[in-house]
Design a protein around this motif. Structure first.
Motif, PDB file in Angstrom:
ATOM      1  N   MET A   1       0.813  -1.181   0.000  1.00 33.09           N
ATOM      2  CA  MET A   1       0.000   0.000   0.000  1.00 33.09           C
ATOM      3  C   MET A   1       0.870   1.264   0.000  1.00 33.09           C
ATOM      4  O   MET A   1       0.541   2.227  -0.681  1.00 33.09           O
ATOM      5  N   TYR A   2       1.964   1.268   0.736  1.00 29.40           N
ATOM      6  CA  TYR A   2       2.793   2.459   0.827  1.00 29.40           C
ATOM      7  C   TYR A   2       3.439   2.818  -0.513  1.00 29.40           C
ATOM      8  O   TYR A   2       3.661   3.984  -0.799  1.00 29.40           O
ATOM      9  N   PHE A   3       3.751   1.824  -1.318  1.00 25.89           N
ATOM     10  CA  PHE A   3       4.377   2.093  -2.606  1.00 25.89           C
ATOM     11  C   PHE A   3       3.393   2.742  -3.584  1.00 25.89           C
ATOM     12  O   PHE A   3       3.798   3.359  -4.550  1.00 25.89           O
ATOM     13  N   ALA A   4       2.108   2.611  -3.336  1.00 26.26           N
ATOM     14  CA  ALA A   4       1.096   3.222  -4.209  1.00 26.26           C
ATOM     15  C   ALA A   4       0.989   4.727  -4.001  1.00 26.26           C
ATOM     16  O   ALA A   4       0.450   5.432  -4.859  1.00 26.26           O
ATOM     17  N   LEU A   5       1.497   5.245  -2.905  1.00 24.05           N
ATOM     18  CA  LEU A   5       1.384   6.678  -2.627  1.00 24.05           C
ATOM     19  C   LEU A   5       2.077   7.526  -3.692  1.00 24.05           C
ATOM     20  O   LEU A   5       1.510   8.504  -4.180  1.00 24.05           O
ATOM     21  N   SER A   6       3.293   7.167  -4.053  1.00 26.05           N
ATOM     22  CA  SER A   6       4.025   7.935  -5.060  1.00 26.05           C
ATOM     23  C   SER A   6       3.347   7.832  -6.421  1.00 26.05           C
ATOM     24  O   SER A   6       3.256   8.812  -7.158  1.00 26.05           O
ATOM     25  N   TYR A   7       2.867   6.647  -6.756  1.00 28.29           N
ATOM     26  CA  TYR A   7       2.184   6.448  -8.034  1.00 28.29           C
ATOM     27  C   TYR A   7       0.896   7.280  -8.088  1.00 28.29           C
ATOM     28  O   TYR A   7       0.578   7.882  -9.112  1.00 28.29           O
ATOM     29  N   THR A   8       0.177   7.326  -6.982  1.00 27.49           N
ATOM     30  CA  THR A   8      -1.051   8.115  -6.917  1.00 27.49           C
ATOM     31  C   THR A   8      -0.754   9.592  -7.126  1.00 27.49           C
ATOM     32  O   THR A   8      -1.468  10.286  -7.850  1.00 27.49           O
ATOM     33  N   LEU A   9       0.317  10.071  -6.513  1.00 28.94           N
ATOM     34  CA  LEU A   9       0.707  11.471  -6.696  1.00 28.94           C
ATOM     35  C   LEU A   9       1.138  11.732  -8.130  1.00 28.94           C
ATOM     36  O   LEU A   9       0.824  12.772  -8.712  1.00 28.94           O
ATOM     37  N   ARG A  10       1.831  10.771  -8.734  1.00 31.89           N
ATOM     38  CA  ARG A  10       2.276  10.931 -10.126  1.00 31.89           C
ATOM     39  C   ARG A  10       1.097  11.048 -11.078  1.00 31.89           C
ATOM     40  O   ARG A  10       1.082  11.861 -11.988  1.00 31.89           O
ATOM     41  N   LYS A  11       0.095  10.217 -10.856  1.00 31.01           N
ATOM     42  CA  LYS A  11      -1.076  10.221 -11.734  1.00 31.01           C
ATOM     43  C   LYS A  11      -2.050  11.354 -11.405  1.00 31.01           C
ATOM     44  O   LYS A  11      -2.947  11.633 -12.182  1.00 31.01           O
ATOM     45  N   GLY A  12      -1.882  11.984 -10.249  1.00 33.74           N
ATOM     46  CA  GLY A  12      -2.764  13.083  -9.880  1.00 33.74           C
ATOM     47  C   GLY A  12      -4.156  12.633  -9.482  1.00 33.74           C
ATOM     48  O   GLY A  12      -5.109  13.384  -9.624  1.00 33.74           O
ATOM     49  N   VAL A  13      -4.290  11.431  -8.977  1.00 38.38           N
ATOM     50  CA  VAL A  13      -5.611  10.918  -8.612  1.00 38.38           C
ATOM     51  C   VAL A  13      -5.846  10.987  -7.107  1.00 38.38           C
ATOM     52  O   VAL A  13      -6.743  10.343  -6.590  1.00 38.38           O
ATOM     53  N   HIS A  14      -5.037  11.789  -6.414  1.00 39.62           N
ATOM     54  CA  HIS A  14      -5.253  12.006  -4.992  1.00 39.62           C
ATOM     55  C   HIS A  14      -6.374  13.029  -4.811  1.00 39.62           C
ATOM     56  O   HIS A  14      -6.792  13.684  -5.762  1.00 39.62           O
ATOM     57  N   ILE A  15      -6.848  13.178  -3.603  1.00 45.40           N
ATOM     58  CA  ILE A  15      -7.899  14.147  -3.329  1.00 45.40           C
ATOM     59  C   ILE A  15      -7.309  15.543  -3.463  1.00 45.40           C
ATOM     60  O   ILE A  15      -6.286  15.866  -2.882  1.00 45.40           O
ATOM     61  N   ASN A  16      -7.972  16.360  -4.263  1.00 45.76           N
ATOM     62  CA  ASN A  16      -7.459  17.691  -4.562  1.00 45.76           C
ATOM     63  C   ASN A  16      -8.630  18.666  -4.591  1.00 45.76           C
ATOM     64  O   ASN A  16      -9.574  18.487  -5.354  1.00 45.76           O
ATOM     65  N   VAL A  17      -8.571  19.671  -3.745  1.00 46.88           N
ATOM     66  CA  VAL A  17      -9.610  20.697  -3.726  1.00 46.88           C
ATOM     67  C   VAL A  17      -8.993  21.960  -4.309  1.00 46.88           C
ATOM     68  O   VAL A  17      -8.138  22.584  -3.693  1.00 46.88           O
ATOM     69  N   ASP A  18      -9.428  22.319  -5.499  1.00 46.41           N
ATOM     70  CA  ASP A  18      -8.825  23.473  -6.182  1.00 46.41           C
ATOM     71  C   ASP A  18      -9.816  24.614  -6.366  1.00 46.41           C
ATOM     72  O   ASP A  18      -9.695  25.396  -7.292  1.00 46.41           O
ATOM     73  N   LEU A  19     -10.744  24.737  -5.468  1.00 45.27           N
ATOM     74  CA  LEU A  19     -11.738  25.798  -5.562  1.00 45.27           C
ATOM     75  C   LEU A  19     -11.077  27.174  -5.492  1.00 45.27           C
ATOM     76  O   LEU A  19     -11.329  28.036  -6.329  1.00 45.27           O
ATOM     77  N   ILE A  20     -10.198  27.373  -4.522  1.00 43.58           N
ATOM     78  CA  ILE A  20      -9.550  28.678  -4.360  1.00 43.58           C
ATOM     79  C   ILE A  20      -8.410  28.851  -5.364  1.00 43.58           C
ATOM     80  O   ILE A  20      -8.251  29.910  -5.961  1.00 43.58           O
ATOM     81  N   SER A  21      -7.615  27.804  -5.568  1.00 46.54           N
ATOM     82  CA  SER A  21      -6.454  27.945  -6.454  1.00 46.54           C
ATOM     83  C   SER A  21      -6.843  28.205  -7.903  1.00 46.54           C
ATOM     84  O   SER A  21      -6.079  28.815  -8.640  1.00 46.54           O
TER      85      SER A  21
END
Length: 125
Positions: free
Chosen positions: A1-21
């Protein structure tokens, strides 16, 4: 599971709230993201440091699991600093990319940053 963290960040499929940005100017958004990634890198470095200490202590003391086979505990705890080190490299790469685009405003760099944002958006749909 820990190795999936970097892959998730690479693909940009993590939770992202960009309302303000999405309402801020591009340079302000890039600065905010760069600083946030630097803070995340500090937190990940703290995790790596602390779990590395626990892994070393388990190795030195010879801690083992209880059960039919006495597996060394350091084997399971060593996975965390290795995986988080990979994650930290990716976080530092992203922080550098966002910070460099503030200093060097070149269309090619802006295209790379835009592509990094779009990867997650395309796969989320």
């Amino acid at each position: 599971m820990y190795f999936a963290l970097s892959y998730t960040l690479r693909k940009g499929v993590h939770i992202n709230v960009d309302l303000i940005s999405s309402m801020l100017p591009r340079n302000v958004t890039n600065l905010a993201l760069g600083l946030c990634y630097l803070m995340a890198a500090a937190l990940v470095a703290l995790i790596i440091w602390r779990v590395s200490i626990l892994t070393h202590e388990a190795w030195v003391t010879g801690e083992a699991t209880v059960g039919l086979y006495a597996w060394p505990m350091w084997l399971s705890t060593a996975i965390v600093p290795v995986a988080f080190s990979i994650l930290m490299l990716r976080i530092l790469y992203l922080a550098a990319a966002y910070m460099i685009t503030i200093v060097i405003q070149h269309p090619a760099l802006e295209a790379i940053i835009a592509a990094m944002r779009e990867i997650g958006e395309e796969e989320a749909l």
